[in-house]
Design an enzyme around this catalytic site. Structure first.
Site, PDB file in Angstrom:
ATOM      1  N   SER A   1       0.917  -1.170  -0.192  1.00  0.00           N
ATOM      2  CA  SER A   1       0.119  -0.008  -0.009  1.00  0.00           C
ATOM      3  C   SER A   1       0.979   1.186  -0.056  1.00  0.00           C
ATOM      4  O   SER A   1       1.856   1.286   0.841  1.00  0.00           O
ATOM      5  CB  SER A   1      -1.013  -0.027   1.274  1.00  0.00           C
ATOM      6  OG  SER A   1      -1.953  -1.014   1.380  1.00  0.00           O
ATOM      7  N   ILE A   2       0.474   2.320  -0.664  1.00  0.00           N
ATOM      8  CA  ILE A   2       0.977   3.418  -0.660  1.00  0.00           C
ATOM      9  C   ILE A   2       0.938   4.060   0.747  1.00  0.00           C
ATOM     10  O   ILE A   2       1.996   4.537   1.242  1.00  0.00           O
ATOM     11  CB  ILE A   2       0.406   4.513  -1.690  1.00  0.00           C
ATOM     12  CG1 ILE A   2       0.810   4.028  -3.154  1.00  0.00           C
ATOM     13  CG2 ILE A   2       1.036   5.999  -1.459  1.00  0.00           C
ATOM     14  CD1 ILE A   2       0.036   4.693  -4.370  1.00  0.00           C
TER      15      ILE A   2
ATOM     16  N   VAL B   1     -15.081   4.281   5.672  1.00  0.00           N
ATOM     17  CA  VAL B   1     -15.160   5.411   5.554  1.00  0.00           C
ATOM     18  C   VAL B   1     -16.537   5.792   5.077  1.00  0.00           C
ATOM     19  O   VAL B   1     -17.008   6.929   4.879  1.00  0.00           O
ATOM     20  CB  VAL B   1     -14.189   6.153   4.607  1.00  0.00           C
ATOM     21  CG1 VAL B   1     -12.885   6.191   5.234  1.00  0.00           C
ATOM     22  CG2 VAL B   1     -14.056   5.537   3.187  1.00  0.00           C
TER      23      VAL B   1
ATOM     24  N   ILE C   1      -7.171   6.237   0.102  1.00  0.00           N
ATOM     25  CA  ILE C   1      -8.369   5.169   0.215  1.00  0.00           C
ATOM     26  C   ILE C   1      -9.147   5.477  -1.195  1.00  0.00           C
ATOM     27  O   ILE C   1      -9.534   6.498  -1.700  1.00  0.00           O
ATOM     28  CB  ILE C   1      -9.326   5.423   1.190  1.00  0.00           C
ATOM     29  CG1 ILE C   1      -8.684   4.826   2.584  1.00  0.00           C
ATOM     30  CG2 ILE C   1     -10.655   5.014   0.956  1.00  0.00           C
ATOM     31  CD1 ILE C   1      -9.805   5.372   3.757  1.00  0.00           C
TER      32      ILE C   1
ATOM     33  N   ALA D   1     -13.545   1.271  -6.423  1.00  0.00           N
ATOM     34  CA  ALA D   1     -14.658   1.037  -7.817  1.00  0.00           C
ATOM     35  C   ALA D   1     -14.592  -0.383  -7.835  1.00  0.00           C
ATOM     36  O   ALA D   1     -13.910  -1.208  -7.818  1.00  0.00           O
ATOM     37  CB  ALA D   1     -13.984   1.645  -8.933  1.00  0.00           C
TER      38      ALA D   1
ATOM     39  N   TYR E   1      -9.266   3.428 -16.352  1.00  0.00           N
ATOM     40  CA  TYR E   1      -9.379   4.221 -15.043  1.00  0.00           C
ATOM     41  C   TYR E   1     -10.735   4.469 -15.211  1.00  0.00           C
ATOM     42  O   TYR E   1     -11.190   4.649 -13.727  1.00  0.00           O
ATOM     43  CB  TYR E   1      -8.285   5.134 -15.044  1.00  0.00           C
ATOM     44  CG  TYR E   1      -7.924   5.610 -13.715  1.00  0.00           C
ATOM     45  CD1 TYR E   1      -7.329   4.669 -12.761  1.00  0.00           C
ATOM     46  CD2 TYR E   1      -8.272   6.949 -13.290  1.00  0.00           C
ATOM     47  CE1 TYR E   1      -7.084   4.931 -11.598  1.00  0.00           C
ATOM     48  CE2 TYR E   1      -7.922   7.406 -12.118  1.00  0.00           C
ATOM     49  CZ  TYR E   1      -7.405   6.303 -11.025  1.00  0.00           C
ATOM     50  OH  TYR E   1      -6.961   6.543 -10.001  1.00  0.00           O
TER      51      TYR E   1
ATOM     52  N   LYS F   1     -11.498  10.874  -9.064  1.00  0.00           N
ATOM     53  CA  LYS F   1     -10.151  11.653  -8.769  1.00  0.00           C
ATOM     54  C   LYS F   1     -10.355  12.931  -9.136  1.00  0.00           C
ATOM     55  O   LYS F   1      -9.937  13.884  -8.461  1.00  0.00           O
ATOM     56  CB  LYS F   1      -9.163  10.852  -9.433  1.00  0.00           C
ATOM     57  CG  LYS F   1      -8.653   9.527  -8.684  1.00  0.00           C
ATOM     58  CD  LYS F   1      -8.412   9.436  -7.523  1.00  0.00           C
ATOM     59  CE  LYS F   1      -7.754   8.196  -7.009  1.00  0.00           C
ATOM     60  NZ  LYS F   1      -7.764   8.280  -5.533  1.00  0.00           N
TER      61      LYS F   1
ATOM     62  N   THR G   1      -0.085  -2.247  -6.692  1.00  0.00           N
ATOM     63  CA  THR G   1      -0.801  -2.435  -5.395  1.00  0.00           C
ATOM     64  C   THR G   1      -1.951  -3.038  -5.506  1.00  0.00           C
ATOM     65  O   THR G   1      -2.573  -3.668  -6.649  1.00  0.00           O
ATOM     66  CB  THR G   1      -1.172  -0.993  -4.619  1.00  0.00           C
ATOM     67  OG1 THR G   1      -2.258  -0.430  -5.528  1.00  0.00           O
ATOM     68  CG2 THR G   1       0.062  -0.151  -4.526  1.00  0.00           C
TER      69      THR G   1
ATOM     70  N   SER H   1      -5.122  -2.589  -4.985  1.00  0.00           N
ATOM     71  CA  SER H   1      -6.042  -1.652  -5.851  1.00  0.00           C
ATOM     72  C   SER H   1      -5.783  -1.645  -7.381  1.00  0.00           C
ATOM     73  O   SER H   1      -6.676  -1.648  -8.103  1.00  0.00           O
ATOM     74  CB  SER H   1      -6.337  -0.222  -5.331  1.00  0.00           C
ATOM     75  OG  SER H   1      -6.554  -0.264  -3.985  1.00  0.00           O
TER      76      SER H   1
HETATM   77  P1  NAP Z   1      -4.358  -0.317  -1.545  1.00  0.00           P
HETATM   78  O1  NAP Z   1      -3.207  -0.813  -1.020  1.00  0.00           O
HETATM   79  O2  NAP Z   1      -5.288  -1.276  -2.012  1.00  0.00           O
HETATM   80  O3  NAP Z   1      -4.917   0.984  -0.570  1.00  0.00           O
HETATM   81  C1  NAP Z   1      -6.333   1.089  -0.754  1.00  0.00           C
HETATM   82  C2  NAP Z   1      -7.033   1.271   0.570  1.00  0.00           C
HETATM   83  O4  NAP Z   1      -8.249   1.816   0.568  1.00  0.00           O
HETATM   84  C3  NAP Z   1      -7.066  -0.073   1.386  1.00  0.00           C
HETATM   85  O5  NAP Z   1      -6.442  -0.161   2.451  1.00  0.00           O
HETATM   86  C4  NAP Z   1      -8.611  -0.351   1.415  1.00  0.00           C
HETATM   87  O6  NAP Z   1      -9.030  -1.105   2.357  1.00  0.00           O
HETATM   88  C5  NAP Z   1      -9.032   1.246   1.710  1.00  0.00           C
HETATM   89  N1  NAP Z   1     -10.591   1.302   1.303  1.00  0.00           N
HETATM   90  C6  NAP Z   1     -11.174   0.723   0.200  1.00  0.00           C
HETATM   91  N2  NAP Z   1     -12.682   1.034   0.552  1.00  0.00           N
HETATM   92  C7  NAP Z   1     -12.556   1.368   1.862  1.00  0.00           C
HETATM   93  C8  NAP Z   1     -13.507   1.839   2.683  1.00  0.00           C
HETATM   94  N3  NAP Z   1     -14.962   1.847   2.376  1.00  0.00           N
HETATM   95  N4  NAP Z   1     -13.506   2.227   3.981  1.00  0.00           N
HETATM   96  C9  NAP Z   1     -12.027   2.506   4.414  1.00  0.00           C
HETATM   97  N5  NAP Z   1     -10.831   2.025   3.832  1.00  0.00           N
HETATM   98  C10 NAP Z   1     -11.400   1.561   2.232  1.00  0.00           C
HETATM   99  O7  NAP Z   1      -3.962   0.658  -2.865  1.00  0.00           O
HETATM  100  P2  NAP Z   1      -3.334   1.894  -3.149  1.00  0.00           P
HETATM  101  O8  NAP Z   1      -2.713   1.746  -4.601  1.00  0.00           O
HETATM  102  O9  NAP Z   1      -2.202   2.107  -1.902  1.00  0.00           O
HETATM  103  O10 NAP Z   1      -4.073   3.243  -3.066  1.00  0.00           O
HETATM  104  C11 NAP Z   1      -4.144   4.204  -2.226  1.00  0.00           C
HETATM  105  C12 NAP Z   1      -4.459   5.528  -2.889  1.00  0.00           C
HETATM  106  O11 NAP Z   1      -3.525   5.867  -3.848  1.00  0.00           O
HETATM  107  C13 NAP Z   1      -5.674   5.413  -3.371  1.00  0.00           C
HETATM  108  O12 NAP Z   1      -6.403   6.700  -3.509  1.00  0.00           O
HETATM  109  C14 NAP Z   1      -5.285   5.082  -4.917  1.00  0.00           C
HETATM  110  O13 NAP Z   1      -6.212   5.796  -5.814  1.00  0.00           O
HETATM  111  C15 NAP Z   1      -4.116   6.304  -5.246  1.00  0.00           C
HETATM  112  N6  NAP Z   1      -3.369   6.105  -6.132  1.00  0.00           N
HETATM  113  C16 NAP Z   1      -2.826   5.005  -6.510  1.00  0.00           C
HETATM  114  C17 NAP Z   1      -2.017   4.573  -7.676  1.00  0.00           C
HETATM  115  C18 NAP Z   1      -1.500   3.291  -7.921  1.00  0.00           C
HETATM  116  O14 NAP Z   1      -0.995   3.131  -9.090  1.00  0.00           O
HETATM  117  N7  NAP Z   1      -1.321   2.300  -7.028  1.00  0.00           N
HETATM  118  C19 NAP Z   1      -1.445   5.825  -8.234  1.00  0.00           C
HETATM  119  C20 NAP Z   1      -2.191   7.077  -7.938  1.00  0.00           C
HETATM  120  C21 NAP Z   1      -2.945   7.142  -6.767  1.00  0.00           C
HETATM  121  P3  NAP Z   1      -9.001  -2.649   1.971  1.00  0.00           P
HETATM  122  O15 NAP Z   1      -7.938  -3.369   1.401  1.00  0.00           O
HETATM  123  O16 NAP Z   1      -9.338  -3.307   3.695  1.00  0.00           O
HETATM  124  O17 NAP Z   1     -10.457  -2.692   1.157  1.00  0.00           O
END
Ligand code: NAP
Length: 257
Positions: free
Chosen positions: A20-21, A67, A94, A97, A157, A164, A195, A197
């Site tokens: 996770s980030i 959330v 967080i 989709a 996406y 976003k 990750t 997600s």
């Molecule tokens: P991640 O490790 O899957 O993190 C996403 C987190 O959101 C997980 O801890 C997940 O919990 C949580 N979440 C989802 N629904 C939720 C809810 N209803 N209530 C509380 N928590 C919830 O993936 P990540 O890539 O690090 O994503 C973190 C952020 O970075 C996101 O906003 C993502 O859009 C953004 N981002 C990611 C990338 C990329 O390429 N990975 C690039 C730019 C931005 P559970 O696992 O328990 O569901």
């Protein structure tokens, strides 16, 4: 080197696992001397996040926060208030989709899928900002994570790009509302990172290949680089920065082709 976050306490939402980030951000915050509080969503994740928290810094608080349920947010904030915790930073990492909305044509997005993506990925920032602001009695920094798909079309996406876009607009309105309380609100636009997600997005590996081939730095983004930008924003070094989207993406967003 002096630690940049000594004496500060940060609430970090969105640690699911070591990829996770938010986990990279938690590591960097601990490295810089911050106390952290982590949240998890649902009992399924509790033990994992508890273990990660202990590895990061023994005794780190871990609390539940789904959330989309206001009562969960209220319970989290009440627990922090009872413990008289002053927050200096909050990290909202967080998003969610439905998988089918990240693979079929955008035009087929359902009303329910759209609302779900907006609720979890965008509205939740507003709910969290409203909840944490009263605990930021000495000012503070709220950081969320966004992606280039908010303003450019990135294949598959889809509905998350629209969420976003709303998230980034929310950053600006929140920054305006909370600025007089010396609370800054910013987004970091991270390049693609593998990750849990991200794996839900169809053909995500092609996005990684495209960035490595065409970004100015000719490589992908390391989550530790995103984390260091979050440290900057949470620290006093970022004291003049609010309402912004800061790109940490190996420069990819400047390219036309
Ligand atoms: P991640 O490790 O899957 O993190 C996403 C987190 O959101 C997980 O801890 C997940 O919990 C949580 N979440 C989802 N629904 C939720 C809810 N209803 N209530 C509380 N928590 C919830 O993936 P990540 O890539 O690090 O994503 C973190 C952020 O970075 C996101 O906003 C993502 O859009 C953004 N981002 C990611 C990338 C990329 O390429 N990975 C690039 C730019 C931005 P559970 O696992 O328990 O569901």
């Amino acid at each position: 080197m002096p630690e940049l976050l000594t004496g500060k306490t940060a609430l970090i939402l969105g640690v699911a696992n070591k990829w996770s980030i938010a986990y990279a951000i938690a590591q960097a915050f601990v490295r810089e001397g911050a106390q952290i509080v982590l949240t998890y969503q649902g009992d399924r994740q509790r033990d994992t996040v508890r273990e990660l928290a202990d590895e990061l810094a023994p005794g780190t608080r871990v609390m539940s926060c789904e959330v989309t349920i206001q009562q969960e947010i209220d319970n989290l904030i009440n627990a922090l208030r009872v413990e008289r915790i002053r927050l200096d930073a909050a990290v909202h990492s967080i998003a969610f989709a439905n998988r089918e909305d990240l693979s079929r044509p955008f035009v087929e997005t359902s009303r329910a899928g759209y609302q779900m993506a907006q609720d979890v990925s965008s509205y939740s920032l507003i709910a969290i900002a409203r909840a944490v602001a009263p605990l930021m009695t000495a000012g503070g920094s709220i950081v969320t994570l966004t992606y280039l798909g908010s303003s450019r079309v990135v294949p598959n996406y889809n509905v998350m790009g629209v969420a976003k876009a709303a998230l980034e607009a929310s950053v600006r309105y929140l920054a305006s509302d909370l600025g007089p309380s010396n609370i800054r609100v910013n987004a970091i636009s991270a390049g693609p990172v593998k990750t849990t997600s991200a794996r839900g997005i169809r053909d995500f590996s092609k996005v990684l290949e495209g960035v490595a081939a065409h970004s100015p730095l000719r490589r992908n983004t390391d989550p530790a680089e995103v984390a260091d930008a979050a440290v900057f924003l949470a620290s006093d070094l970022g004291r003049g920065v609010t309402g912004n989207v800061i790109f940490v993406d190996a420069g990819f967003q400047i390219m036309g082709l």
